[in-house]
Design a protein around this motif. Structure first.
Motif, PDB file in Angstrom:
ATOM      1  N   SER A  67       0.827  -1.206   0.000  1.00 57.75           N
ATOM      2  CA  SER A  67       0.000   0.000   0.000  1.00 57.75           C
ATOM      3  C   SER A  67       0.862   1.256   0.000  1.00 57.75           C
ATOM      4  O   SER A  67       1.903   1.322   0.666  1.00 57.75           O
ATOM      5  CB  SER A  67      -0.908   0.004   1.234  1.00 57.75           C
ATOM      6  N   HIS A  68       0.424   2.251  -0.772  1.00 62.64           N
ATOM      7  CA  HIS A  68       1.075   3.560  -0.799  1.00 62.64           C
ATOM      8  C   HIS A  68       0.159   4.626  -0.205  1.00 62.64           C
ATOM      9  O   HIS A  68       0.302   5.808  -0.500  1.00 62.64           O
ATOM     10  CB  HIS A  68       1.472   3.934  -2.233  1.00 62.64           C
ATOM     11  N   GLN A  69      -0.758   4.187   0.645  1.00 61.74           N
ATOM     12  CA  GLN A  69      -1.674   5.106   1.308  1.00 61.74           C
ATOM     13  C   GLN A  69      -1.050   5.601   2.610  1.00 61.74           C
ATOM     14  O   GLN A  69      -0.738   4.810   3.505  1.00 61.74           O
ATOM     15  CB  GLN A  69      -3.010   4.425   1.587  1.00 61.74           C
ATOM     16  N   ILE A  70      -0.870   6.918   2.712  1.00 61.02           N
ATOM     17  CA  ILE A  70      -0.283   7.520   3.909  1.00 61.02           C
ATOM     18  C   ILE A  70      -1.415   7.963   4.833  1.00 61.02           C
ATOM     19  O   ILE A  70      -2.234   8.810   4.459  1.00 61.02           O
ATOM     20  CB  ILE A  70       0.600   8.730   3.541  1.00 61.02           C
ATOM     21  N   HIS A  71      -1.458   7.412   6.020  1.00 58.66           N
ATOM     22  CA  HIS A  71      -2.499   7.750   6.991  1.00 58.66           C
ATOM     23  C   HIS A  71      -2.108   9.033   7.728  1.00 58.66           C
ATOM     24  O   HIS A  71      -1.861   9.029   8.944  1.00 58.66           O
ATOM     25  CB  HIS A  71      -2.718   6.593   7.964  1.00 58.66           C
TER      26      HIS A  71
END
Length: 317
Positions: free
Chosen positions: A169-173
């Protein structure tokens, strides 16, 4: 893109995924950003334009206002854009650049607050030698030094983070690119990056913090040795109250974020802390200094008075 070993872009998930809240949050953060830019811009304007404020204390205050304008601008415009954007992607280069400038300005501000505490120490404990010690050359060298150290500290983080591989995943929280959330997405060994974050950044943050506390401790000891009057002590310490409030507002969330272990802290808690020191504190700094500083308030009133006189003169002709 999700299965590649090197990222070309990341997705900034922002402060919340609840769509109904986003318009309200947009208005709140837009107002905060406007207050921050206008407030710090006004302080910077009067410090530069008013000869009566051409003193070391206000020279450093002008640096702080400039830092706070840039600090808010690194994160808030992108956050505001993402509230109404369906495409929340940020390029890899944009992400590393945001990380660099965030740490550059943040570490510079931490060190600048220590320099401002030293200035107050000299003013209160060495008043007869103040103009000799805090001369123009020393003030300029200290300002240049903290800006330079901050730049190279951030460069270290941006270079080391850019060398990581990102798979999955390249989703930054988070609402901006920072080291800790990026380390959560990195593949391979990140021990060196975590060591740099905990040791180097910890030193950059805690070193100036302890120097600031040492300055205030020395001020209190010096005042007690010279006077036993509580009223005199209170009056002398009141000149430091604004700076001390700024130090507490800045350092409390910074210590929470960067001293806590990378793997053990909640991203939601980190976001709240980041909002405090990168969004709320830059907005409050000019309010704290102007509300408690008679010289700055007088300078602001002179600026507005000149503008009123100029507008009346133009209307007359």
């Amino acid at each position: 893109m999700l299965n590649q070993t090197s990222a070309t872009a990341f997705l900034l998930l922002g402060v919340t995924d609840i769509q109904a809240l986003q318009p309200y949050l947009f208005v709140v953060f837009l107002a905060i950003y406007m207050v921050s830019v206008v407030g710090n811009g006004a302080v910077l304007l009067v410090v530069v334009s008013d000869p009566r404020l051409h003193l070391p204390m206000y020279f450093f205050l002008g640096n702080l206002s400039c830092l706070d304008i840039c600090y808010s601008t690194v994160t808030l415009p992108r956050m505001l854009e993402n509230f109404f954007s369906t495409h929340k992607a940020i390029s890899f280069l944009g992400c590393i650049s945001q990380l660099h400038f965030f740490h550059f300005l943040g570490s510079t501000e931490a060190m600048l607050l220590a320099v401002m505490a030293f200035d107050r120490f000299v003013a209160i404990c060495r008043p007869l030698h103040y103009s000799v010690i805090m001369n123009y050359q020393l003030c300029t060298r200290m300002a240049v030094t903290v800006w330079t150290i901050g730049f190279f500290h951030a460069l270290l983080h941006s270079m080391m983070t850019s060398r990581l591989n990102f798979c999955g995943s390249h989703q930054i929280h988070h609402f901006f690119c920072d080291v800790k959330p990026l380390l959560e997405l990195a593949c391979g060994n990140t021990e060196l990056n975590q060591w740099l974050l905990n040791t180097v950044t910890g030193t950059i943050a805690m070193g100036p913090f302890f120097l600031t506390l040492l300055s205030y401790f020395s001020i209190i000891i010096s005042l007690f040795s010279k006077t036993h009057s509580c009223s005199a002590l209170r009056k002398a310490l009141s000149t430091c109250a604004s700076h001390f409030m700024v130090v507490i507002l800045f350092y409390a969330p910074v210590i929470f974020t960067y001293i806590s272990p990378t793997s053990g802290s909640s991203m939601d808690q980190d976001q709240v802390a980041a909002i405090m020191y990168s969004v709320v504190t830059p907005m409050l700094n000019p309010l704290i200094y102007t509300l408690r500083n008679k010289d700055v308030k007088a300078a602001l009133s002179r600026v507005f008075r000149r503008r009123d006189d100029l507008s009346k003169f133009r209307a007359h002709f």
